[in-house]
Design a protein around this motif. Structure first.
Motif, short mmCIF file in Angstrom:
data_model
loop_
_atom_site.label_atom_id
_atom_site.label_comp_id
_atom_site.label_asym_id
_atom_site.label_seq_id
_atom_site.Cartn_x
_atom_site.Cartn_y
_atom_site.Cartn_z
N ARG A 247 0.83 -1.22 0.00
CA ARG A 247 0.00 0.00 0.00
C ARG A 247 0.85 1.26 0.00
O ARG A 247 0.63 2.17 -0.80
CB ARG A 247 -0.92 0.02 1.23
N ALA B 171 0.96 3.87 -2.96
CA ALA B 171 0.51 5.23 -2.63
C ALA B 171 1.61 6.25 -2.89
O ALA B 171 1.33 7.39 -3.29
CB ALA B 171 0.05 5.29 -1.17
N TYR C 230 1.44 6.96 -6.57
CA TYR C 230 0.33 7.88 -6.80
C TYR C 230 0.73 9.31 -6.41
O TYR C 230 0.53 10.26 -7.17
CB TYR C 230 -0.91 7.43 -6.01
N VAL D 159 -0.42 8.80 2.86
CA VAL D 159 -0.72 7.44 2.40
C VAL D 159 -1.74 6.73 3.28
O VAL D 159 -2.42 5.82 2.83
CB VAL D 159 0.55 6.57 2.27
N PHE E 137 -5.51 5.83 2.47
CA PHE E 137 -5.91 4.70 1.64
C PHE E 137 -5.95 3.44 2.50
O PHE E 137 -4.95 2.74 2.65
CB PHE E 137 -4.95 4.53 0.46
N SER F 72 -9.84 2.30 -2.47
CA SER F 72 -9.77 3.75 -2.29
C SER F 72 -8.55 4.35 -3.01
O SER F 72 -8.64 5.42 -3.59
CB SER F 72 -9.74 4.11 -0.80
N LEU F 73 -7.44 3.63 -2.99
CA LEU F 73 -6.26 4.11 -3.70
C LEU F 73 -6.50 4.10 -5.21
O LEU F 73 -6.21 5.08 -5.90
CB LEU F 73 -5.04 3.23 -3.37
N ARG F 74 -7.05 3.02 -5.73
CA ARG F 74 -7.29 2.91 -7.17
C ARG F 74 -8.22 4.02 -7.65
O ARG F 74 -7.99 4.63 -8.70
CB ARG F 74 -7.89 1.55 -7.51
N ARG G 11 -8.71 7.08 -6.46
CA ARG G 11 -8.00 8.36 -6.54
C ARG G 11 -6.94 8.35 -7.64
O ARG G 11 -6.74 9.33 -8.34
CB ARG G 11 -7.34 8.68 -5.20
N TRP G 12 -6.27 7.20 -7.78
CA TRP G 12 -5.19 7.10 -8.76
C TRP G 12 -5.73 7.18 -10.18
O TRP G 12 -5.14 7.81 -11.05
CB TRP G 12 -4.42 5.81 -8.55
#
Length: 169
Positions: free
Chosen positions: A44, A48, A51, A72, A75, A80-82, A84-85
């Motif tokens: 992660r 992150a 990103y 970081v 996320f 949630s990371l995907r 935003r990314w």
């Protein structure tokens, strides 16, 4: 480097990032955040960081110098990371698609987070960002293997081959 070369490089970068996220999707939430002792503690944190680097460099490409990277810990999971990314990816690809030769060649000045003010060509900065992503995706591959997950190939040559196959070459 031409604007078209840069667009292709950024298409590759997005392709490779998506493949890295796809491989990370096989992890449990515990594995995703498990500290493993790399440059960034976990899968992660490494993703992150990628990103965040893409976010801060796009800001710099557009003449802004943020004072910090995104946190970081916001996320909690890959979803949630995907999300935003992918939003960031669209902005970055939009920037790359709008480049002219004058843009690629222009000098840019920006303030780094730790080392002061630098000036170099936009081309060099954009190449750096893709190279940076390649480096950290390699770390993600190692982390995934340590967790018993199957990494996905993200080499540039695989991108070229996939594109050629899709085009019927």
């Amino acid at each position: 480097m031409s604007p078209e070369d840069m667009r292709q490089l950024y298409d590759y970068n997005a392709w490779a990032n998506r493949r890295a996220m796809e491989a990370a999707a096989a992890l449990t939430p515990e594995q995703f955040t498990k500290p493993l002792g790399s440059s960034f503690s976990s899968v992660r944190d490494t993703l992150a960081h990628l990103y965040g680097a893409e976010w801060i460099w796009l800001e710099r490409f557009q003449g802004r110098s943020p004072a910090a990277l995104p946190d970081v810990t916001q996320f909690a999971n890959l979803v949630s990371l995907r999300e935003r990314w992918l939003e960031q990816e669209a902005r970055l690809l939009g920037f790359a698609r709008g480049l002219t030769q004058a843009d690629v060649d222009r000098a840019m000045e920006y303030k780094t987070l730790k080392f002061g003010v630098y000036r170099n060509s936009l081309c060099q900065s954009m190449q750096h960002l893709v190279n940076h992503g390649t480096y950290h995706r390699g770390q993600v591959t190692t982390l995934l293997r340590q967790l018993g997950a199957q990494p996905i190939l993200t080499d540039l040559m695989h991108f070229y081959r996939e594109r050629a196959t899709a085009a019927g070459a």
